[in-house]
Scaffold this active site. Structure first.
Site, PDB file in Angstrom:
ATOM      1  N   PRO A  24      36.470  46.324  56.446  1.00 45.39           N
ATOM      2  CG  PRO A  24      36.175  48.575  55.938  1.00 45.39           C
ATOM      3  CD  PRO A  24      37.188  47.475  55.912  1.00 45.39           C
ATOM      4  CB  CYS A  26      27.677  47.517  56.771  1.00 42.09           C
ATOM      5  SG  CYS A  26      28.259  49.196  56.718  1.00 42.09           S
ATOM      6  CB  ALA A  63      30.709  51.982  57.474  1.00 44.50           C
ATOM      7  CD  GLN A 105      35.012  52.124  56.385  1.00 42.42           C
ATOM      8  OE1 GLN A 105      33.928  51.530  56.454  1.00 42.42           O
ATOM      9  NE2 GLN A 105      35.747  52.133  55.291  1.00 42.42           N
ATOM     10  CE1 TYR A 187      27.258  54.664  51.864  1.00 38.45           C
ATOM     11  CE2 TYR A 187      29.387  53.579  51.765  1.00 38.45           C
ATOM     12  CZ  TYR A 187      28.004  53.511  51.748  1.00 38.45           C
ATOM     13  OH  TYR A 187      27.375  52.299  51.599  1.00 38.45           O
ATOM     14  NE  ARG A 235      38.198  49.897  52.167  1.00 38.07           N
ATOM     15  CZ  ARG A 235      37.451  48.807  51.972  1.00 38.07           C
ATOM     16  NH1 ARG A 235      36.151  48.863  52.104  1.00 38.07           N
ATOM     17  NH2 ARG A 235      38.010  47.657  51.674  1.00 38.07           N
ATOM     18  CG  LEU A 307      36.528  39.547  43.734  1.00 37.28           C
ATOM     19  CD1 LEU A 307      36.065  39.575  42.283  1.00 37.28           C
ATOM     20  CD2 LEU A 307      35.938  38.337  44.453  1.00 37.28           C
TER      21      LEU A 307
HETATM   22  C1  LIG Z   1      28.583  42.569  53.693  1.00 37.69           C
HETATM   23  C2  LIG Z   1      29.541  43.642  53.234  1.00 37.69           C
HETATM   24  C3  LIG Z   1      29.563  44.851  53.922  1.00 37.69           C
HETATM   25  C4  LIG Z   1      30.483  45.847  53.550  1.00 37.69           C
HETATM   26  N1  LIG Z   1      30.582  46.989  54.305  1.00 37.69           N
HETATM   27  C5  LIG Z   1      31.578  47.863  54.068  1.00 37.69           C
HETATM   28  C6  LIG Z   1      31.844  48.926  54.973  1.00 37.69           C
HETATM   29  O1  LIG Z   1      31.255  49.034  56.041  1.00 37.69           O
HETATM   30  N2  LIG Z   1      32.826  49.805  54.620  1.00 37.69           N
HETATM   31  C7  LIG Z   1      33.548  49.673  53.485  1.00 37.69           C
HETATM   32  O2  LIG Z   1      34.420  50.500  53.213  1.00 37.69           O
HETATM   33  N3  LIG Z   1      33.361  48.641  52.645  1.00 37.69           N
HETATM   34  C8  LIG Z   1      32.422  47.724  52.926  1.00 37.69           C
HETATM   35  N4  LIG Z   1      32.282  46.625  52.123  1.00 37.69           N
HETATM   36  C9  LIG Z   1      33.263  46.404  51.034  1.00 37.69           C
HETATM   37  C10 LIG Z   1      34.388  45.503  51.529  1.00 37.69           C
HETATM   38  O3  LIG Z   1      35.131  46.095  52.575  1.00 37.69           O
HETATM   39  C11 LIG Z   1      35.364  45.147  50.371  1.00 37.69           C
HETATM   40  O4  LIG Z   1      35.979  46.323  49.909  1.00 37.69           O
HETATM   41  C12 LIG Z   1      34.679  44.447  49.217  1.00 37.69           C
HETATM   42  O5  LIG Z   1      33.760  43.462  49.667  1.00 37.69           O
HETATM   43  C13 LIG Z   1      35.696  43.778  48.274  1.00 37.69           C
HETATM   44  O6  LIG Z   1      36.506  42.868  48.986  1.00 37.69           O
HETATM   45  P1  LIG Z   1      36.246  41.248  48.925  1.00 37.69           P
HETATM   46  O7  LIG Z   1      36.281  40.871  47.472  1.00 37.69           O
HETATM   47  O8  LIG Z   1      37.375  40.663  49.710  1.00 37.69           O
HETATM   48  O9  LIG Z   1      34.900  40.983  49.525  1.00 37.69           O
HETATM   49  C14 LIG Z   1      31.357  45.646  52.445  1.00 37.69           C
HETATM   50  C15 LIG Z   1      31.286  44.433  51.745  1.00 37.69           C
HETATM   51  C16 LIG Z   1      30.411  43.439  52.134  1.00 37.69           C
HETATM   52  C17 LIG Z   1      30.405  42.126  51.396  1.00 37.69           C
END
Ligand SMILES: Cc1cc2nc3c(=O)[nH]c(=O)nc-3n(C[C@H](O)[C@H](O)[C@H](O)COP(=O)(O)O)c2cc1C
Length: 371
Positions: A24, A26, A63, A105, A187, A235, A307
């Site tokens: 997810p 945002c 979210a 989510q 949250y 989550r 990551l």
């Molecule tokens: C632009 C953006 C928006 C995000 N919005 C949410 C969200 O809505 N809900 C959530 O649980 N995590 C959110 N995250 C966290 C990501 O789901 C993820 O856990 C985090 O970026 C690490 O993964 P990655 O290294 O693959 O980016 C967001 C991350 C980014 C970059």
């Protein structure tokens, strides 16, 4: 042999065609007020639609607030009214037509509600209304420059549980196959879990059992609404990164075991977000060890995230038994068809939507094919 990344996974009445999940994210791109407040619009259709064309097993839509006051910013998606339900169908229909399971989510931002969206400067953004006071387990602000929230009373907690249940019912009506409950990143539900943000002295604070009560009640209420065929993901932030004062990895293992007994299907293992100045050792796969512990010690299926960028890295996590699903967030922003990229890289079977079929000639043969 099929790469573990491309093996299906059956969860209740839903089969994910592969283990790749778009996490997810945002977009803060919905209307902040008016009749279309919180409804997916052209941005969301484009953004999610292009990722669906890469055919991950599951896309978890960002979210999505269970109530207007539970939005992080005024621009969040919502699912508290029927107009929003109709707009969400534009996403789920497209996912279904392209063989992608549709997840959403469900979220309440708690004390982090009423924030400006991150990519607006101090000017040019719709600032949250002055009378939008966030709610939380306790009147403890996230950071010195953030609003002090109002502590929820008993009736307020009951209301939140009902809002999650109603949102889950609407999500099913909107065509979502998987419901993810957002209990991470500082949250509302995470705030109840963590002693850093929960200083209550009633049934919802103090002991571990009391602090997990709201997450469990929300989970039960959601299950009640959606029946037995729809998987529930929860989550969590597996640690506040301020052990032992905050929520800890041990707490997460205990919670996951309890959620498994309550019929939760996947724990989606993130970390952090509840302590503004926590020091987080960010690096490739840095959250995977928490997923491994929860999977091994709680016997819970997990999604790992954080990551994970390379196809081999994703395969290794699955091969090692550290997770059942691999979620990627930012990589999907860079490469909307990451599953195709990964399949090509790993020598796996893959195909594009028929409209894009002619590109396959180039991709498979690497040749100068006649157009
Ligand atoms: C632009 C953006 C928006 C995000 N919005 C949410 C969200 O809505 N809900 C959530 O649980 N995590 C959110 N995250 C966290 C990501 O789901 C993820 O856990 C985090 O970026 C690490 O993964 P990655 O290294 O693959 O980016 C967001 C991350 C980014 C970059």
């Amino acid at each position: 042999m099929t790469s573990p990344l491309f093996r299906p996974l059956a969860l209740r009445g839903v089969t994910l065609s592969n283990r790749i999940v778009m996490a997810p994210m945002c977009q803060y791109s919905a209307e902040p007020d008016g009749p279309d407040v919180g409804a997916p619009n052209d941005w969301h259709v484009q953004h999610y639609g292009s990722r669906a064309l890469g055919r991950p097993g599951l896309i978890i839509v960002e979210a999505t607030a269970v109530s207007a006051e539970g939005r992080i910013s005024a621009y969040d998606l919502g699912i508290w009214n029927d107009r929003q339900v109709a707009a969400h169908r534009r996403l789920t229909r497209f996912f279904r037509d392209n063989g992608v399971a549709a997840g959403i989510q469900l979220a309440h931002a708690g004390r982090k509600a009423s924030s400006p969206r991150p990519f607006d400067g101090p000017f040019g953004s719709v600032e949250p209304a002055a009378d939008w006071q966030p709610v939380a387990p306790s009147a403890v602000a996230f950071a010195p420059d953030k609003q002090v929230p109002r502590a929820l009373d008993r009736a307020g907690i009951e209301e939140v549980i009902k809002q999650f249940a109603a949102a889950a019912r609407r999500a099913r009506e909107a065509g979502y196959d998987v419901i993810e409950i957002h209990a991470a990143h500082g949250y509302l539900l995470h705030e109840f879990l963590s002693p850093v943000s929960n200083t209550r002295t009633d049934d919802y604070g103090g002991s571990f059992e009391n602090r997990v009560r709201l997450v469990e009640q929300v989970t039960d209420a959601v299950r009640q609404e959606i029946g037995e065929q729809t998987p529930i993901f929860v989550r969590i932030s597996a640690t506040d990164w301020v052990e032992p004062a905050g929520w800890t990895a041990d707490d997460s293992v205990r919670l996951a075991a309890r959620l498994r007994r309550r019929g939760v299907d996947i724990v989606h293992v993130s970390t952090g977000g509840n302590v503004a100045d926590a020091r987080i050792p960010v690096g490739p796969g840095y959250q995977v060890p928490f997923s491994r512990r929860i999977r091994q010690e709680a016997g819970m299926l997990t999604a790992a995230v954080g990551l994970i960028r390379d196809p081999e890295q994703a395969e290794e996590i699955l091969d090692a038994g550290d997770a059942d699903l691999i979620a990627l967030a930012r990589e999907f922003l860079l490469d909307p068809v990451w599953p195709v990229t990964a399949a090509r890289h790993l020598g796996e079977e893959w195909s594009l939507a028929p409209q894009y079929e002619r590109a396959e000639v180039l991709a498979r043969r690497d040749a100068r094919a006649p157009v």
